[in-house]
Design a protein around this motif. Structure first.
Motif, PDB file in Angstrom:
ATOM      1  N   HIS A   1       0.847  -1.196   0.000  1.00  0.00           N
ATOM      2  CA  HIS A   1       0.000   0.000   0.000  1.00  0.00           C
ATOM      3  C   HIS A   1       0.877   1.237   0.000  1.00  0.00           C
ATOM      4  N   LEU A   2       0.287   2.366  -0.314  1.00  0.00           N
ATOM      5  CA  LEU A   2       1.022   3.627  -0.278  1.00  0.00           C
ATOM      6  C   LEU A   2       1.579   3.865   1.111  1.00  0.00           C
ATOM      7  N   GLN A   3       2.804   4.306   1.161  1.00  0.00           N
ATOM      8  CA  GLN A   3       3.428   4.614   2.438  1.00  0.00           C
ATOM      9  C   GLN A   3       3.737   6.093   2.476  1.00  0.00           C
ATOM     10  N   SER A   4       3.796   6.642   3.670  1.00  0.00           N
ATOM     11  CA  SER A   4       4.042   8.078   3.821  1.00  0.00           C
ATOM     12  C   SER A   4       5.391   8.474   3.242  1.00  0.00           C
ATOM     13  N   THR A   5       6.394   7.577   3.263  1.00  0.00           N
ATOM     14  CA  THR A   5       7.703   7.919   2.707  1.00  0.00           C
ATOM     15  C   THR A   5       7.612   8.137   1.202  1.00  0.00           C
ATOM     16  N   ASN A   6       6.764   7.394   0.522  1.00  0.00           N
ATOM     17  CA  ASN A   6       6.574   7.601  -0.909  1.00  0.00           C
ATOM     18  C   ASN A   6       5.878   8.924  -1.185  1.00  0.00           C
ATOM     19  N   LEU A   7       4.943   9.283  -0.349  1.00  0.00           N
ATOM     20  CA  LEU A   7       4.215  10.536  -0.536  1.00  0.00           C
ATOM     21  C   LEU A   7       5.131  11.744  -0.381  1.00  0.00           C
ATOM     22  N   LEU A   8       6.175  11.620   0.443  1.00  0.00           N
ATOM     23  CA  LEU A   8       7.088  12.734   0.647  1.00  0.00           C
ATOM     24  C   LEU A   8       7.878  13.053  -0.619  1.00  0.00           C
TER      25      LEU A   8
ATOM     26  N   SER B   1      -4.016  14.902   3.285  1.00  0.00           N
ATOM     27  CA  SER B   1      -3.567  13.560   2.939  1.00  0.00           C
ATOM     28  C   SER B   1      -4.239  13.098   1.646  1.00  0.00           C
ATOM     29  N   HIS B   2      -5.475  13.501   1.443  1.00  0.00           N
ATOM     30  CA  HIS B   2      -6.186  13.156   0.209  1.00  0.00           C
ATOM     31  C   HIS B   2      -5.480  13.757  -1.003  1.00  0.00           C
ATOM     32  N   SER B   3      -5.115  15.037  -0.933  1.00  0.00           N
ATOM     33  CA  SER B   3      -4.452  15.669  -2.081  1.00  0.00           C
ATOM     34  C   SER B   3      -3.074  15.068  -2.308  1.00  0.00           C
ATOM     35  N   GLY B   4      -2.414  14.654  -1.242  1.00  0.00           N
ATOM     36  CA  GLY B   4      -1.118  13.989  -1.378  1.00  0.00           C
ATOM     37  C   GLY B   4      -1.247  12.652  -2.084  1.00  0.00           C
ATOM     38  N   ARG B   5      -2.231  11.865  -1.678  1.00  0.00           N
ATOM     39  CA  ARG B   5      -2.475  10.571  -2.327  1.00  0.00           C
ATOM     40  C   ARG B   5      -2.857  10.776  -3.789  1.00  0.00           C
ATOM     41  N   ARG B   6      -3.688  11.766  -4.034  1.00  0.00           N
ATOM     42  CA  ARG B   6      -4.122  12.025  -5.414  1.00  0.00           C
ATOM     43  C   ARG B   6      -2.942  12.444  -6.289  1.00  0.00           C
TER      44      ARG B   6
ATOM     45  N   TYR C   1      -9.789   9.324  -7.850  1.00  0.00           N
ATOM     46  CA  TYR C   1      -8.563   9.880  -7.288  1.00  0.00           C
ATOM     47  C   TYR C   1      -7.629  10.442  -8.350  1.00  0.00           C
ATOM     48  N   VAL C   2      -7.504   9.733  -9.465  1.00  0.00           N
ATOM     49  CA  VAL C   2      -6.502  10.046 -10.476  1.00  0.00           C
ATOM     50  C   VAL C   2      -7.108  10.924 -11.550  1.00  0.00           C
ATOM     51  N   SER C   3      -6.454  12.040 -11.820  1.00  0.00           N
ATOM     52  CA  SER C   3      -6.917  12.907 -12.894  1.00  0.00           C
ATOM     53  C   SER C   3      -6.054  12.669 -14.133  1.00  0.00           C
ATOM     54  N   VAL C   4      -6.621  12.879 -15.293  1.00  0.00           N
ATOM     55  CA  VAL C   4      -5.899  12.716 -16.546  1.00  0.00           C
ATOM     56  C   VAL C   4      -5.102  13.989 -16.793  1.00  0.00           C
ATOM     57  N   SER C   5      -3.808  13.818 -17.015  1.00  0.00           N
ATOM     58  CA  SER C   5      -2.942  14.976 -17.217  1.00  0.00           C
ATOM     59  C   SER C   5      -2.759  15.267 -18.702  1.00  0.00           C
ATOM     60  N   ASP C   6      -2.227  16.436 -19.000  1.00  0.00           N
ATOM     61  CA  ASP C   6      -1.931  16.804 -20.382  1.00  0.00           C
ATOM     62  C   ASP C   6      -0.923  15.833 -20.996  1.00  0.00           C
TER      63      ASP C   6
END
Length: 74
Positions: A3-10, A22-27, A58-63
């Motif tokens: 699962h996602l870990q806080s170290t990856n989010l950093l 935390s939601h915007s970080g995960r997104r 959660y995931v938005s489509v980027s340019d």
């Protein structure tokens, strides 16, 4: 299961001057992975989502993704 870990989010840059949660970080993290070509099914597993529809919210489509898709089709 991984699962996602806080170290990856950093490692994921967040917008400066905006309120982050935390939601915007995960997104942001999931969107960055999607930009690198990670599929939605893998993203769902990483996020611990039971349903793909949750990950899709959660995931938005980027340019970048749109350009890459356009190049593949042409």
């Amino acid at each position: 299961m991984v699962h996602l870990q806080s170290t990856n989010l950093l490692r994921c840059p967040l917008p400066v001057g905006k309120i982050t949660t935390s939601h915007s970080g995960r997104r942001s993290y999931l969107t960055k992975l999607a930009d690198k070509g990670v599929g939605v099914f893998v993203l769902a597993q990483l996020a611990g989502h039971r349903h793909i529809s949750t990950t899709q919210r959660y995931v938005s489509v980027s340019d970048t993704q749109l350009r890459n898709a356009a190049e593949l089709s042409g």
